[in-house]
Design a protein around this motif. Sequence first.
Motif, mmCIF file in Angstrom:
data_model
loop_
_atom_site.group_PDB
_atom_site.id
_atom_site.type_symbol
_atom_site.label_atom_id
_atom_site.label_comp_id
_atom_site.label_asym_id
_atom_site.label_seq_id
_atom_site.Cartn_x
_atom_site.Cartn_y
_atom_site.Cartn_z
ATOM 1 N N LYS A 94 0.827 -1.206 0.000
ATOM 2 C CA LYS A 94 0.000 0.000 0.000
ATOM 3 C C LYS A 94 0.860 1.254 0.000
ATOM 4 N N GLN A 95 1.925 1.223 0.794
ATOM 5 C CA GLN A 95 2.791 2.397 0.893
ATOM 6 C C GLN A 95 3.448 2.703 -0.457
ATOM 7 N N TRP A 96 4.015 1.671 -1.099
ATOM 8 C CA TRP A 96 4.662 1.903 -2.396
ATOM 9 C C TRP A 96 3.645 2.339 -3.446
ATOM 10 N N MET A 97 2.460 1.752 -3.401
ATOM 11 C CA MET A 97 1.429 2.087 -4.395
ATOM 12 C C MET A 97 1.008 3.547 -4.269
ATOM 13 N N ASN A 98 0.766 4.001 -3.048
ATOM 14 C CA ASN A 98 0.316 5.377 -2.844
ATOM 15 C C ASN A 98 1.406 6.390 -3.186
ATOM 16 N N ALA A 99 2.659 5.956 -3.091
ATOM 17 C CA ALA A 99 3.763 6.860 -3.405
ATOM 18 C C ALA A 99 4.139 6.840 -4.892
ATOM 19 N N SER A 100 3.551 5.928 -5.645
ATOM 20 C CA SER A 100 3.959 5.725 -7.032
ATOM 21 C C SER A 100 3.596 6.914 -7.913
ATOM 22 N N LEU A 101 4.538 7.335 -8.737
ATOM 23 C CA LEU A 101 4.277 8.386 -9.720
ATOM 24 C C LEU A 101 3.409 7.868 -10.857
ATOM 25 N N GLY A 102 3.299 6.546 -10.959
ATOM 26 C CA GLY A 102 2.469 5.969 -12.001
ATOM 27 C C GLY A 102 1.002 6.311 -11.854
ATOM 28 N N LEU A 103 0.583 6.749 -10.640
ATOM 29 C CA LEU A 103 -0.817 7.098 -10.420
ATOM 30 C C LEU A 103 -1.269 8.268 -11.280
ATOM 31 N N VAL A 104 -0.312 9.100 -11.698
ATOM 32 C CA VAL A 104 -0.678 10.271 -12.491
ATOM 33 C C VAL A 104 -1.310 9.872 -13.826
ATOM 34 N N THR A 105 -1.075 8.620 -14.237
ATOM 35 C CA THR A 105 -1.674 8.134 -15.491
ATOM 36 C C THR A 105 -3.197 8.197 -15.422
ATOM 37 N N GLY A 106 -3.743 8.038 -14.203
ATOM 38 C CA GLY A 106 -5.197 8.029 -14.030
ATOM 39 C C GLY A 106 -5.863 9.345 -14.391
ATOM 40 N N ILE A 107 -5.126 10.449 -14.346
ATOM 41 C CA ILE A 107 -5.749 11.748 -14.631
ATOM 42 C C ILE A 107 -5.353 12.308 -15.993
ATOM 43 N N SER A 108 -4.522 11.579 -16.729
ATOM 44 C CA SER A 108 -4.034 12.127 -18.000
ATOM 45 C C SER A 108 -5.157 12.320 -19.007
ATOM 46 N N SER A 109 -6.193 11.475 -18.939
ATOM 47 C CA SER A 109 -7.309 11.641 -19.875
ATOM 48 C C SER A 109 -8.203 12.808 -19.497
ATOM 49 N N ILE A 110 -8.008 13.353 -18.273
ATOM 50 C CA ILE A 110 -8.817 14.482 -17.807
ATOM 51 C C ILE A 110 -8.076 15.807 -18.015
ATOM 52 N N VAL A 111 -6.811 15.849 -17.581
ATOM 53 C CA VAL A 111 -6.057 17.106 -17.661
ATOM 54 C C VAL A 111 -5.131 17.149 -18.868
ATOM 55 N N GLY A 112 -4.978 16.022 -19.588
ATOM 56 C CA GLY A 112 -4.095 15.977 -20.738
ATOM 57 C C GLY A 112 -2.730 15.400 -20.384
ATOM 58 N N TYR A 113 -2.100 14.811 -21.362
ATOM 59 C CA TYR A 113 -0.823 14.117 -21.140
ATOM 60 C C TYR A 113 0.265 15.079 -20.663
ATOM 61 N N ASP A 114 0.372 16.255 -21.316
ATOM 62 C CA ASP A 114 1.463 17.173 -20.978
ATOM 63 C C ASP A 114 1.324 17.704 -19.558
ATOM 64 N N ARG A 115 0.108 18.113 -19.191
ATOM 65 C CA ARG A 115 -0.080 18.656 -17.841
ATOM 66 C C ARG A 115 0.125 17.570 -16.795
ATOM 67 N N ALA A 116 -0.350 16.346 -17.101
ATOM 68 C CA ALA A 116 -0.158 15.240 -16.170
ATOM 69 C C ALA A 116 1.331 14.948 -15.991
ATOM 70 N N SER A 117 2.097 15.075 -17.072
ATOM 71 C CA SER A 117 3.544 14.850 -16.986
ATOM 72 C C SER A 117 4.195 15.864 -16.050
ATOM 73 N N LYS A 118 3.780 17.149 -16.184
ATOM 74 C CA LYS A 118 4.351 18.183 -15.322
ATOM 75 C C LYS A 118 4.004 17.935 -13.858
ATOM 76 N N ILE A 119 2.780 17.476 -13.608
ATOM 77 C CA ILE A 119 2.373 17.182 -12.224
ATOM 78 C C ILE A 119 3.222 16.050 -11.664
ATOM 79 N N GLY A 120 3.443 15.032 -12.460
ATOM 80 C CA GLY A 120 4.270 13.914 -12.011
ATOM 81 C C GLY A 120 5.706 14.324 -11.765
ATOM 82 N N MET A 121 6.245 15.145 -12.647
ATOM 83 C CA MET A 121 7.630 15.574 -12.500
ATOM 84 C C MET A 121 7.805 16.462 -11.274
#
Length: 461
Positions: free
Chosen positions: A401-428
């Motif tokens: 659970k700890q590793w999952m909640n900390a994963s940057l991969g979660l940002v993929t879930g919002i890319s279809s809402i905010v767009g790939y580029d903005r989601a990338s910036k949020i992850g970075m």
Amino acid sequence: MSSSKTFRIERDTLGEVRIPSDAYYGAQTQRAVENYQISGRSLPRSFIRAQGIIKASAAKANMENGLLQPSYAKAIIKAAEEVVDGTLDDHFVVDVYQAGAGTSQNMNANEVIANRATEILGETLEGNRIHPNDHVNMSQSTNDTFHAAIHIAGAENIVHRLLPAVQQLHNELKRKSIELMPVMKSGRTHLHDALPIRLGQEFSGYAETVHEIYHQLEKATDYLYEIGLGGTAIGTRNNIHPQYSEKVIKEVSRFTNLPFREPVDMFSFMQNTNAPIRVMLVLKEFAMHLIKITSDLRLLSSGPRTGFAEITLPSVQPGSTIMPGKVNPAVLEMVHMVCCQVIGGEASVTTAGMAGQLEINVMMPLIAHTFLDAIELLSNALPTLVTKCISGIEAEEENCKQWMNASLGLVTGISSIVGYDRASKIGMEADERKISIQQVLEEQGLLTPEIEKALDPKGMV
């Protein structure tokens, strides 16, 4: 082999040979022992058993065809059955690396069975004897019997040992996948953060991989059921009764309860070692998959404080002579080593398979040893893997659970809402500041109910 200090003298076409008095083997075996002191290893028990099956079956077929007198045939069959049972194993002494095609090994079997059969008839080894070539080797050659023995030994070991072990591994991985399905964790690609996955889903992938290998192995084993007994030296069926091949193969099938049959083409059988090569390719692929699976389990259990530590393995032995309390993934490491040996064995069988010329492959002793050794190693390793490792694996749910909640991969879930580029910036930004995706979104005022739902790992699996 013998501790006896007394010897008897036997003769072959090259002259006299001194042989230990208590040895059932004869002159040609003794010459091979003296000529080939190479590895100190004899061919496997399963191969010697197969030789006994062939010799007993041949004696019966020759008796039924009226070529071998019943008293001799019955004595040979009884002695050959002792070979099958392992009673005479100490008398099979020829090194794996021997005269090409296995002539020495075939004569080892012929001599042991001839002398033991002579003894069964009540004769002495110096008196009226059953002959190793004229009687035990009747209607046979090394070239057809050695080749057939590889197939018989391989098929028996695969059907009775390896396939059940593969099925056991599949069943346990499947059971474990169901048990671990509720556990959510971070997926990883390139060993970096990826989308969430269920731990049970990872294990279901392992289970299906093993299941597919089971079917491939079944299919490849079918080629081993072709045995060219009666091909004699080069496939021309010289010096045999017209009904010999049918009868001897039928008897081998009765003895083993396996569906052996004549080859589609006898000359192809004599020239090539196709079946062991095909099976070894499946075993090589299996070894590659096992290395991947065991390596994954080592990664997932790494730590316990400085690694992933998403699963725990059963502790089977201390892991260090200097670091107290250390426990290593020993069973997984053992399986990896076995797989390295199998992969190397496939290369050995392949290169030996290329070494045949014209009517025969002279590298068959090496093929027999390597092929049967690979089956034996996997047959022994898989039950150990299941009972001492897989069945005792447990999930470390808090770490998952700890590793999952900390994963940057979660940002993929919002890319279809905010767009790939903005989601990338949020992850970075989350990565640079060492904070979670949710924290960045909250700071930017983007953590809406829709975004929160999109970030829920359970909605991503």
